[in-house]
Motif scaffolding. Structure first.
Motif, short mmCIF file in Angstrom:
data_model
loop_
_atom_site.label_atom_id
_atom_site.label_comp_id
_atom_site.label_asym_id
_atom_site.label_seq_id
_atom_site.Cartn_x
_atom_site.Cartn_y
_atom_site.Cartn_z
N ARG A 41 0.80 -1.22 0.00
CA ARG A 41 0.00 0.00 0.00
C ARG A 41 0.84 1.28 0.00
O ARG A 41 0.53 2.23 -0.71
CB ARG A 41 -0.91 -0.06 1.23
CG ARG A 41 -1.74 1.17 1.43
CD ARG A 41 -3.15 0.89 1.86
NE ARG A 41 -3.86 2.16 1.94
CZ ARG A 41 -4.59 2.52 2.96
NH1 ARG A 41 -4.74 1.70 3.98
NH2 ARG A 41 -5.18 3.69 2.96
N TYR A 42 1.90 1.30 0.81
CA TYR A 42 2.65 2.56 0.99
C TYR A 42 4.09 2.50 0.47
O TYR A 42 4.81 3.49 0.53
CB TYR A 42 2.74 2.93 2.47
CG TYR A 42 1.41 3.12 3.16
CD1 TYR A 42 0.75 4.35 3.11
CD2 TYR A 42 0.84 2.09 3.88
CE1 TYR A 42 -0.46 4.53 3.75
CE2 TYR A 42 -0.38 2.26 4.54
CZ TYR A 42 -1.03 3.48 4.47
OH TYR A 42 -2.21 3.67 5.12
N GLY A 43 4.55 1.34 0.09
CA GLY A 43 5.96 1.20 -0.30
C GLY A 43 6.78 0.65 0.86
O GLY A 43 6.39 0.78 2.04
N ALA A 44 7.93 0.06 0.51
CA ALA A 44 8.75 -0.62 1.52
C ALA A 44 9.23 0.34 2.61
O ALA A 44 9.41 -0.05 3.76
CB ALA A 44 9.95 -1.29 0.85
N ARG A 45 9.43 1.61 2.23
CA ARG A 45 9.98 2.55 3.22
C ARG A 45 9.01 2.83 4.37
O ARG A 45 9.39 3.42 5.38
CB ARG A 45 10.36 3.86 2.54
CG ARG A 45 9.16 4.61 1.96
CD ARG A 45 9.59 5.81 1.16
NE ARG A 45 8.42 6.59 0.75
CZ ARG A 45 8.46 7.75 0.13
NH1 ARG A 45 9.64 8.28 -0.16
NH2 ARG A 45 7.37 8.39 -0.19
N ALA A 46 7.75 2.40 4.21
CA ALA A 46 6.77 2.61 5.28
C ALA A 46 6.89 1.56 6.39
O ALA A 46 6.15 1.59 7.37
CB ALA A 46 5.36 2.60 4.70
N ASP B 84 5.40 12.80 8.00
CA ASP B 84 6.46 13.74 7.61
C ASP B 84 7.81 13.03 7.68
O ASP B 84 8.19 12.59 8.76
CB ASP B 84 6.44 14.95 8.56
CG ASP B 84 7.60 15.90 8.34
OD1 ASP B 84 8.30 15.74 7.32
OD2 ASP B 84 7.81 16.78 9.19
N PRO B 85 8.54 12.82 6.60
CA PRO B 85 8.31 13.33 5.24
C PRO B 85 7.42 12.41 4.41
O PRO B 85 7.08 12.78 3.29
CB PRO B 85 9.73 13.35 4.66
CG PRO B 85 10.43 12.22 5.35
CD PRO B 85 9.84 12.13 6.72
N TYR B 86 7.09 11.25 4.94
CA TYR B 86 6.17 10.35 4.23
C TYR B 86 5.61 9.37 5.27
O TYR B 86 6.16 9.26 6.39
CB TYR B 86 6.87 9.63 3.07
CG TYR B 86 8.19 8.96 3.40
CD1 TYR B 86 8.26 7.76 4.12
CD2 TYR B 86 9.40 9.52 2.96
CE1 TYR B 86 9.47 7.15 4.40
CE2 TYR B 86 10.63 8.91 3.25
CZ TYR B 86 10.65 7.72 3.97
OH TYR B 86 11.86 7.12 4.25
N PRO B 87 4.55 8.66 4.95
CA PRO B 87 3.94 7.80 5.97
C PRO B 87 4.82 6.59 6.32
O PRO B 87 5.43 6.01 5.43
CB PRO B 87 2.64 7.30 5.31
CG PRO B 87 2.48 8.07 4.06
CD PRO B 87 3.80 8.65 3.69
N VAL B 88 4.88 6.28 7.60
CA VAL B 88 5.48 5.03 8.07
C VAL B 88 4.40 4.32 8.88
O VAL B 88 3.81 4.90 9.80
CB VAL B 88 6.74 5.31 8.92
CG1 VAL B 88 7.21 4.04 9.60
CG2 VAL B 88 7.85 5.87 8.05
#
Ligand SMILES: Nc1nc2c(c(=O)[nH]1)N[C@H]1C(S)=C(S)[C@@H](COP(=O)(O)OP(=O)(O)OC[C@H]3O[C@@H](n4cnc5c(=O)[nH]c(N)nc54)[C@H](O)[C@@H]3O)O[C@H]1N2
Ligand SMILES: Nc1nc2c(c(=O)[nH]1)N[C@H]1C(S)=C(S)[C@@H](COP(=O)(O)OP(=O)(O)OC[C@H]3O[C@@H](n4cnc5c(=O)[nH]c(N)nc54)[C@H](O)[C@@H]3O)O[C@H]1N2
Ligand code: SF4
Ligand SMILES: [Mo]
Length: 700
Positions: A98-103, A379-383
């Motif tokens: 859904r959000y990418g691996a960095r989440a 911030d800076p992206y969803p985790v």
């Protein structure tokens, strides 16, 4: 069958002592020091004697647990490993889809053994740049300052005679930090009888035997260090040949310390001016002199510049890379760290991390405070998910309550633990982990001291608890690609050691594998910095948004006020590792209560008496602890022991830590410029009696 197994202590602090463990029919019957311990020479501390209790404790986690009630309600169902691994994989994959691996973040506290590097490998191969940990308050301020100033992390060289020892913010006889077992320093003091200078607001064991004890006001170490540099430069005590040939920015450093004459510096640090001058002269003239530093300088906004100033002191004396000074150790010739963690799988990691652009280049662990912001504010992206092992963020990170609330906002949290901690109690999935003596491990791989220690397994883990190396290999196989992982952890250890021509069994026999220490390597190769010299002023400071030379920048909110007249700091307990082991009887007997140390004058002014329960409050919160009135701490300072919580209350209860955790008193709102460090030292605080029954002692 009775036998004795030689191993190394590993998880009660950073580890390092040689142990002989007697085993009878799979049970531990005795633990003794190994006189042949290469770093410990027969030393052992009471913590290691509690290892039997740690292994056998009835409350150890023995089966995977899945949450059944609301998050944090303390209701669990035991499940098998197949289901547990499936659930973990499903939880993390959903977020990745859904959000990418960095989440998904991968979190660890103080590195204990190989598991830390397997965790980074898992993050890299899963595709997430976000390995999160408290390194912004622990070691990285020193390491990053070292890398940028002289190209390496300068460690004290205990293998050669020295002419002066400066211990700055380190309580080595209690903490043995990074495997520098205290006997190494004590033997050096015995052999050379060098002058010993200690900078610490507490009268530690070492301060007690020091020639000069500088009881620095917390948070003013940089001013003190600049004052010492001022004296060394003004009195021309420095090694001119070294400075002329091998340093960059001497004039800028001289200008930066011009205003830090001894009177002013001693005033800021609140130490006797004569002592400052004597200390600067003793250390400034020492050839060689060594600095043993510690967390004392790392936990405030100025940490990076304080560490740079201390490296400048090392350099001014020509003591960098000098025998008996501060040196560079190289890793033993095993698989390279970068290769082991598969850095090649995520070449853009530095740019993709939550902390990109907010910390100095090269600092690759995400500060917890920035991770929390990502969870709370995207911030800076969803985790949205986290795997946590060997860490108890609720106690370890600044602002315990905020951490507790933030972790509850995650879509999925898996925690591998030995015992139900306040952090594990918030998880969706708890994985029972084996600990030291229960699995084959390697100590000190990837750390800066240039050795590897074998920690061979002694007994089986309890119940279904599994080594983290097994858990990570299983997760890795399922979340990434099969061929990146090992189906047999023994083979993994052998592969890691193969370049050195050793198997794990060989290393277990040998005990230690040492790398080379580089002495005077700069004479041929220069220093690994942009200018090839020790950068007393950073040549790339502009790019980093920092002042070229260390700059004293006192935070306005660190000054005591009428409402908060004292300064709070903290220290580690001799008997526990941070928040770990609070459920064990043996350390509880030695140290049953959470403590604040207070000087008699301060106690008198605050109206508190030795042994009573008191409230310690800051703008961020308040805790209730027992006061020890002692002149072992400078007046005006409240030193609280880090890591206290009360397992007996139930790890899922807010009260298990809200009354005792030092980090209830700290805040992550303002972060230092170089490493996004929250201030854990020098926090204005007040102190008052808090009469009433103590319900806090013991295991409750
Ligand atoms: N027994 C035990 N051993 C441990 C640990 C433990 O919890 N218990 N923790 C392990 C970990 S994770 C680490 S990183 C190391 C840390 O090892 P150390 O660095 O030795 O640990 P600390 O006790 O945090 O801090 C060192 C000293 O800094 C002093 N200090 C406090 N404020 C200031 C200040 O403003 N300036 C100066 N100059 N000094 C100050 C404290 O009084 C303390 O004596 O120890 C490891 N070993
Ligand atoms: N205010 C303040 N805050 C601080 C500090 C301070 O001095 N003052 N010190 C900072 C420092 S230096 C550090 S390093 C951090 C420490 O941060 P952490 O490392 O997160 O803290 P610990 O409290 O040691 O928590 C370790 C957890 O790991 C678990 N554990 C132990 N062994 C094993 C194992 O073998 N396997 C698994 N899976 N789990 C295990 C323990 O049960 C415990 O719950 O705290 C930092 N926070
Ligand atoms: S000093 Fe550290 S390594 Fe040595 S026995 Fe104690 S806990 Fe273990
Ligand atoms: Mo640490």
């Amino acid at each position: 069958m009775k036998r004795t197994i030689g191993t190394h202590c590993g998880r009660m602090d950073h580890g390092g002592c040689g142990l002989l463990v007697d085993v009878d029919d799979g049970r531990i019957t005795g633990i003794r020091p190994d006189p042949a311990g290469p770093l410990s020479h027969g030393h052992i501390c009471p913590k290691a004697l509690a290892l039997k209790e740690l292994h056998e404790h009835p409350d150890r986690l023995k089966r995977p647990l899945v949450r059944v009630g609301d998050r944090g309600s303390g209701q669990w169902r035991e499940i098998g490993w197949d289901e547990a691994l499936d659930r973990a994989v499903d939880g993390f994959n959903r977020i990745r889809d859904r959000y990418g691996a960095r989440a998904v973040a991968f979190c660890q506290g103080a590195p204990k053994g190989l598991e830390h590097f397997l965790l980074i490998r898992l993050a890299n191969t899963f595709g997430s740049p976000n390995v999160v940990g408290p390194q912004n308050v622990c070691h990285m301020p020193r390491e990053m300052a070292g890398i940028h100033t002289c190209g390496f992390y300068p460690i004290a060289d205990y293998d050669h005679p020295t002419a002066a020892v400066l211990v700055w913010g380190s309580n080595l006889t209690a903490t043995n930090e990074e495997g520098v077992i205290n006997v190494r320093l004590l033997d050096r003091l015995k052999a050379d009888d060098p002058p010993l200078i200690v900078v610490d607001p507490r009268k530690t064991d070492l301060a007690r035997r020091a020639h000069i004890w500088l009881p620095v006001r917390p948070g003013t170490d940089l001013a003190l260090a600049l004052g010492m540099i001022h004296v060394v430069i003004r009195e021309e005590l420095f090694d001119r040949a070294f400075v002329d040939t091998y340093t960059h920015g001497f004039d800028e450093l001289s200008r930066a310390v011009a205003d830090f004459g001894p009177e002013r510096a001693a005033g800021l640090a609140d130490v006797p001016v004569d002592d400052l001058v004597r200390a600067a002269r003793l250390f400034g003239k020492a050839r060689p002199g060594m600095i043993q530093w510690g967390n004392g300088i790392e936990q405030d906004d100025n940490n990076f510049d304080t560490a740079r100033a201390l490296i400048a002191l090392m350099a001014l004396g020509g003591n960098l890379e000098a025998p008996g000074g501060n040196v560079a150790a190289s890793a033993p010739p095993v698989v390279r760290l970068g290769d082991f963690v598969r850095g090649d799988r995520l070449p853009d990691r530095a740019k993709a991390m939550i902390s990109a652009g907010r910390v100095v280049p090269g600092f690759v662990v995400v500060p917890p405070e920035l991770f929390k912001k990502a969870v709370k504010e995207s911030d800076p992206y969803p985790v949205r998910g986290a795997y946590v092992h060997v860490s108890n963020p609720v106690l370890a990170w600044s602002d315990s309550r905020d951490t507790w609330e933030t972790l509850q906002k995650l879509d999925f949290l898996a925690v591998a633990e030995t015992f139900l901690s306040p952090t594990a109690a918030l998880a969706d999935l708890v994985l029972p982990a084996a600990t030291q003596l229960e699995c084959d491990d390697l100590g000190h791989f990837g750390l800066a001291h240039g050795f590897l220690l074998a920690r061979p397994k002694v007994v089986d883990p309890p119940g279904d608890a599994r080594p983290l190396s097994w858990i990570l290999n299983q997760l890795g196989r399922r979340l990434t690609s099969h061929d990146l992982w090992w189906d047999n952890e023994g083979r993994m250890l052998d592969d890691l050691l193969a370049p050195a021509g050793l198997t794990y069994a060989n290393l277990a026999q040998k005990g230690i594998l040492r790398g080379r220490v580089r002495y005077h390597g700069y004479r041929d190769k220069g220093f690994k910095t942009p200018t090839g010299k020790v950068e007393l002023a950073l040549s790339k400071a502009d790019k980093m948004g920092l002042a070229p030379a260390p700059r004293w920048n006192p935070p306005a909110d660190a000054a005591p006020s009428d409402a908060f007249p004292w300064l709070l700091t903290g220290h580690k307990s001799r008997n526990y590792f941070c928040s770990d082991h609070r459920w064990l009887e043996a350390p509880r007997k030695r140290e049953p209560d959470p403590l604040v140390l207070v000087h008699p004058h301060t106690a008198l002014q605050a109206g508190v008496t030795d042994g009573e329960w008191v409230r310690v409050e800051t703008e961020s919160g308040g805790i209730r602890v027992k006061v020890r009135v002692t002149d072992d701490v400078r007046p005006g300072v409240l030193s609280v022991v880090h890591g206290w919580w009360r397992p007996g209350i139930g790890a899922h209860q807010l009260e298990s830590f809200m009354e005792t955790s030092l980090n209830v008193l700290t805040s992550g709102d303002r972060l230092g410029p170089a490493l996004a460090t929250p201030r854990l030292r020098a926090i204005p605080a007040r102190l008052s009696p808090s009469p009433g029954e103590s319900d806090q002692g013991g295991n409750r």
